[in-house]
Design a protein around this motif. Structure first.
Motif, short mmCIF file in Angstrom:
data_model
loop_
_atom_site.label_atom_id
_atom_site.label_comp_id
_atom_site.label_asym_id
_atom_site.label_seq_id
_atom_site.Cartn_x
_atom_site.Cartn_y
_atom_site.Cartn_z
N ILE A 113 -4.58 6.13 2.20
CA ILE A 113 -3.21 5.63 2.20
C ILE A 113 -3.04 4.60 3.31
N ILE A 114 -3.57 4.92 4.50
CA ILE A 114 -3.45 4.00 5.64
C ILE A 114 -4.15 2.68 5.34
N ALA A 115 -5.29 2.74 4.67
CA ALA A 115 -6.01 1.51 4.31
C ALA A 115 -5.14 0.61 3.44
N GLN A 116 -4.39 1.20 2.52
CA GLN A 116 -3.49 0.41 1.68
C GLN A 116 -2.33 -0.15 2.50
N LEU A 117 -1.83 0.66 3.43
CA LEU A 117 -0.70 0.21 4.25
C LEU A 117 -1.10 -0.98 5.12
N ASN A 118 -2.36 -1.04 5.52
CA ASN A 118 -2.83 -2.17 6.33
C ASN A 118 -2.69 -3.50 5.59
N GLN A 119 -2.63 -3.44 4.27
CA GLN A 119 -2.54 -4.66 3.47
C GLN A 119 -1.09 -5.05 3.18
N ARG A 120 -0.16 -4.24 3.62
CA ARG A 120 1.24 -4.49 3.30
C ARG A 120 2.04 -4.78 4.56
N ARG A 121 3.29 -5.17 4.36
CA ARG A 121 4.19 -5.39 5.49
C ARG A 121 4.73 -4.05 5.95
N CYS A 122 4.02 -3.42 6.84
CA CYS A 122 4.39 -2.09 7.31
C CYS A 122 4.65 -2.15 8.81
N ALA A 123 5.83 -1.70 9.22
CA ALA A 123 6.20 -1.76 10.64
C ALA A 123 5.52 -0.68 11.46
N GLY A 124 5.05 0.37 10.81
CA GLY A 124 4.42 1.46 11.54
C GLY A 124 4.25 2.68 10.67
N ILE A 125 3.57 3.67 11.20
CA ILE A 125 3.25 4.90 10.47
C ILE A 125 3.71 6.10 11.28
N ILE A 126 4.36 7.05 10.60
CA ILE A 126 4.74 8.33 11.20
C ILE A 126 3.87 9.41 10.55
N ILE A 127 3.12 10.13 11.35
CA ILE A 127 2.34 11.27 10.83
C ILE A 127 3.12 12.53 11.19
N ALA A 128 3.40 13.36 10.17
CA ALA A 128 4.34 14.46 10.36
C ALA A 128 3.88 15.72 9.64
N SER A 129 4.52 16.82 10.00
CA SER A 129 4.28 18.10 9.34
C SER A 129 5.56 18.93 9.42
N PRO A 130 5.87 19.74 8.37
CA PRO A 130 7.03 20.62 8.47
C PRO A 130 6.81 21.77 9.45
#
Length: 335
Positions: A113-130
């Motif tokens: 998923i992160i590899a795909q996000l690198n190709q897009r206009r993404c301001a950042g990533i939040i890694i989360a868990s309930p």
């Protein structure tokens, strides 16, 4: 003075003469359905005139940035859903889309998923868990140059990662103090799985409150379970069979208190007259139980908002926010 009712999408739809679905599409700036500009403007004007509080920021449809939130599970209902909801609202207020990816605790899928996000206009990533827990961030560390923040998870090997967490220890301490302040002298604690650090932190808060009050710590009063109702039911029966049974029980989640209530009812013990009961995480059921359940509301709204605003503001400083929740006192302890 009469309290003003909250304006809903149904109110806007009725006033504007359109369906609620139309209002939802327009206020969420959806272009998936063709709607006339006149209809859009009528809905926006009606919402403004009624004082609707969640008006979207004006958006530029071309090249809009997103924030990606990777969560390792999606519960059907859990207080952590509040964090997702507020994160989405905070992103919207900052002219950004929040996209949520459920990677099922599969690190390989998350990396893809992160590899795909690198190709897009993404301001950042939040890694989360309930579930508040430690994670291994190393599989992701070299996969992206995008800013990353952790929400409800942490990794001690990466202390500079911005991290936003609830304070399980402080929350358990304030619940136990509340029970002491209401006259309890033998307080039991029914835990979840004792291998979970979040449970250990709640146990620490419980023990610290007893220590501060000069009360003895009795290991018989601490019961570890697997979070299930049956286990909590059994643990409650075992506690009440002790030569000196507890006069208060603090359960590690609101869900678990259902089993506790069942056992106390079977033993013809009244809540709170005979036994005080408190939960944790302030789920919706807390206000629907009989008697209504005292619990602590976790600060997921605030944490979700802060995680998004950190990315939207372009911050790059190491940040570690650990926030206590709010005690919600109800009749299971208040009499």
């Amino acid at each position: 003075m009469e309290k003003k009712n909250k304006v809903t999408m149904s109110d806007i739809a009725r006033e504007a003469g359109v369906s609620q679905a139309t209002v939802s599409l327009i206020l969420n700036n959806s272009r998936s359905v063709k709607l006339s500009e006149e209809t859009r403007q009528r809905v926006f004007s009606t919402a403004l005139s009624l004082g609707y509080k969640k008006m979207p920021a004006p958006h530029n449809d071309s090249g809009q940035e997103e924030i990606a939130l990777l969560v390792n599970a999606m519960p059907s209902y859990d207080p952590f859903v509040d964090a997702l909801s507020e994160a989405r609202e905070a992103a919207w207020r900052n002219d950004t889309l929040l996209t949520v990816y459920d990677y099922g605790d599969d690190a390989e899928l998350a990396v893809r998923i992160i590899a795909q996000l690198n190709q897009r206009r993404c301001a950042g990533i939040i890694i989360a868990s309930p579930i508040t827990q430690s994670i291994d961030f190393s599989p992701f560390a070299n996969q992206t140059q995008l800013p990353v923040v952790l929400l409800n998870v942490y990794d001690r090997a990466f202390p500079l990662l911005p991290t936003f967490l609830p304070d399980d220890r402080a929350n358990a301490l304030q619940i136990t103090r509340h029970l002491i302040d209401h006259g309890a002298t033998r307080i039991a604690h029914i835990m979840g799985d004792n291998w979970m650090e979040a449970c250990e932190m709640r146990l620490e808060g419980y023990r610290e409150a007893l220590m501060q009050a000069g009360m003895p710590q009795d290991d018989q009063l601490v019961q570890a379970t697997n979070w299930s109702l049956n286990e909590t039911y059994r643990a409650t029966l075992d506690l009440m069979k002790l030569p000196e049974p507890p006069d208060a029980i603090f359960c590690s989640s609101d869900w678990m208190t259902i089993g506790c209530y069942q056992a106390l009812t079977e033993l013809h013990l009244r809540i709170p007259q005979d036994v005080l009961v408190a939960g944790y995480d302030d789920q919706r059921i807390a206000d629907q139980m009989t008697p209504k359940l005292t619990s602590v509301q976790l600060p997921y709204y605030e944490l979700g908002r802060m995680a998004v605003e950190y990315l939207c503001s372009g911050e790059d400083a190491a940040t570690r926010v650990i926030m206590a929740g709010k005690l919600k006192v109800r009749s299971s302890t208040a009499g």
